[in-house]
Design an enzyme around this catalytic site. Sequence first.
Site, PDB file in Angstrom:
ATOM      1  CG  ASP A   1      81.027  46.546   7.713  1.00 27.51           C
ATOM      2  OD1 ASP A   1      80.271  46.359   8.687  1.00 27.51           O
ATOM      3  OD2 ASP A   1      82.266  46.466   7.816  1.00 27.51           O
TER       4      ASP A   1
HETATM    5  C1  NOJ Z   1      81.480  46.672  11.327  1.00 26.85           C
HETATM    6  C2  NOJ Z   1      82.588  45.725  11.023  1.00 26.85           C
HETATM    7  O1  NOJ Z   1      83.424  46.263  10.011  1.00 26.85           O
HETATM    8  C3  NOJ Z   1      82.127  44.338  10.572  1.00 26.85           C
HETATM    9  O2  NOJ Z   1      83.240  43.500  10.542  1.00 26.85           O
HETATM   10  C4  NOJ Z   1      81.052  43.806  11.478  1.00 26.85           C
HETATM   11  O3  NOJ Z   1      80.657  42.538  11.053  1.00 26.85           O
HETATM   12  C5  NOJ Z   1      79.898  44.787  11.505  1.00 26.85           C
HETATM   13  N1  NOJ Z   1      80.355  46.059  12.001  1.00 26.85           N
HETATM   14  C6  NOJ Z   1      78.720  44.296  12.339  1.00 26.85           C
HETATM   15  O4  NOJ Z   1      79.011  44.368  13.677  1.00 26.85           O
END
Ligand code: NOJ
Length: 757
Positions: free
Chosen positions: A282
């Site tokens: 993530d």
């Molecule tokens: C953080 C989030 O937890 C995740 O779900 C997302 O895909 C990413 N950012 C990218 O934006």
Amino acid sequence: MRKIYLLLGLIICTGTSVLQAQTQIPEVEELLEKMTLEEKIGQLNLLTPGGGVATGSVVSEDVETKIKAGNVGGVFGVSSPAKVRQAQELAVKNSRLGIPLLIGSDVIHGYKTTFPIPLGISASWDMELIKQTAQVAAKEATADGINWNFSPMVDIARDPRWGRVAEGAGEDPYLGAQVAKAMVEGYQGEDLSQPHTMLSTVKHMALYGAAEGGRDYNSVDMSKIRMYNQYLPPYKAAVDAGVSSVMTSFNDIHGVPASGNKWLLTDLLREEWGFEGFVVSDYTSVNEMIAHGMGDLQAVSALAINAGLDMDMVGEGFLTTLKKSVEEGMVSEETITTAARRILEAKHKLGLLDDPYRYSDESRPEKDILTDENRELARKVAARAAVLLKKDAGVLPLKENANIALIGPLANDQRNMLGTWAPTGDFKLSIPVLEGIKNVMPHAKVTYAKGANISDDAQFAENVNALGPRIIISEESPEDLLEEALEVANAADVIVAVVGEASEMSGESSNRTDIRIPESQKKLIRELAATGRPVVLVLMSGRPLDISEEMQLPVDILQVWHPGVEAGNAIADLLVGNYNPSGKLTMSWPHSVGQIPVYYSMKTTGRPGPSDTEFQKFKSNYLDAPNSALLPFGYGLSYTEFEYSEASVNEESISGDESLTISVEVTNTGDHDGEEVVQLYTHDKVRSITPPGKELKAFKKISLKKGESKTVEFEISREDLKFYNADLKYVVEPGEFEFFVAGTSNHEFTGSFEVTE
Ligand code: NOJ
């Protein structure tokens, strides 16, 4: 495209010590042969030039230079055929080997045609419809150059304080697994090289929904028995459906953050489940392991790649430290080759290695995005996501020529209709409720007043408005807003109050310790109910709310979540009865935050109380609240009534491969045609580990004309009754199972059958 795969047999992946048979793709192997260590590491680097929503404090710098240098495997936050072509050209024409990029995006509930928030979509319990939303999202996103989606989010969520409950399918592993499958199939289709399909990512692996206190990014501590039985099934269902990538979660599991957790990413995901795609972190979750206390950037990056994480989102720890780690013997080159292979294989599946510009067709956006057909689907889904929570005013559906006082801070709003995580949508295209009612009910008289602010608390509004204005506090005083609303209300025959949460009161990093409707609006609701006129509350939220007070009022309550781009039209369809609500809650709604966690499948304990509502000393209960939820999982009313016969079973016992059939007759006894979600729950009476009090085992959504009856049959085999025992073996144990079939999870067991050896 070359379709000849070579089975190279047993490959030893050093660093992860995985022994596995791996199918290799000649085109990819040829590339790997030519690549330097730096170029392989470059493939593991995912950047964003900042075109989308930055969900962390860092945004990538010098992306262009890095792409040209072969230091980037993919980007996100870039869209439109022209921009994607430009990005691909940087890679293809300038980097030494010309390897095209993955183009990622968060397409969570629709691309430009925004559907309701996922928690709302799940309330439709309609897997075909859910799949269609993913298909449309894929068609629109790929038309705009995207080839890799960061969806579905399938984290089981049992704590409504956590803002991200909005993004998933609620509390139940069985339902969650069905939704996960439908979405992966919808995004990926049958053939990823087709231009209308894209790679899907299941996230966030794993247990992200169990963050302590409902506080985002917080720690998780959970037994493996609970993980396997309750939290892992949706991720596994996505893997079984062929999902291409897996995104790690921010939390730790058994003391090791998911992004560096070898048990999770290799032992479970690859060895036990047979996952063959790639794992992406993530947003900066590799770097965040430093704050978790796992060492410096070099150490956490080595930990992550050795654990089985292939691609580093935004943090650039892989890019800046892995070469050194190879030189120092902390990471083997083989491990890096394996990760790079997985990224290249994904590019191959998409057909990018043959044609880097296949998602850069300038003629597609016009043809494929925001078409009438897509908007029609959004309207249909928004209506099917709605859940009728209460019908005490008995005023729904409204007459076509009703004299309506339309009141509330969300009644003439566009900014909050799309819901959280709709960065690719455009709120200016959404239909406010006022406009929808005028469109759909041309003979109605509608007078509008705002009545209250979403919240009067300026600090709270500032926090909610971090991504742009969602709560706009009026210059008029709350007293004046109320007075105006009461004047409008008193001149109408029926009051429709559109109230609830702003879109960013839920979603990432939008957690609440008080999940009631904000006091400014509660006051308005009380005053409207006191007028004596019939009141319909149209409730918007991204999570279950504590509506104990509103449930006491003699009103109708229609929960519509954040309904998406067609909000107003869909709500008007529901209000006037063009569609009869059929949604059922996929997360329990508590009496108060003090009850959390509360979910329908809770274990019984050794000291169950005499009943749900009766207090008894030295039993497992509360002095001041019942044990069960205010509104249970599976609950939802209709404008009509459904009567269930007692369910019967055709066999008293099953053994071996046998299965049995449970049947029930459902009759529409009310005055409207309607749809009903018929649900089967079982209870394993004796197990080697304590079982859930009840478990959803099957469901069917049926449609019944008024007066019509249908027999619904569920076939249940031993496979359906399995669970993970203390040794984490997937077994069914002989003994008695109770069951019931109903339109909600809150029901007594009515029958039983036996499973024998
Ligand atoms: C953080 C989030 O937890 C995740 O779900 C997302 O895909 C990413 N950012 C990218 O934006």
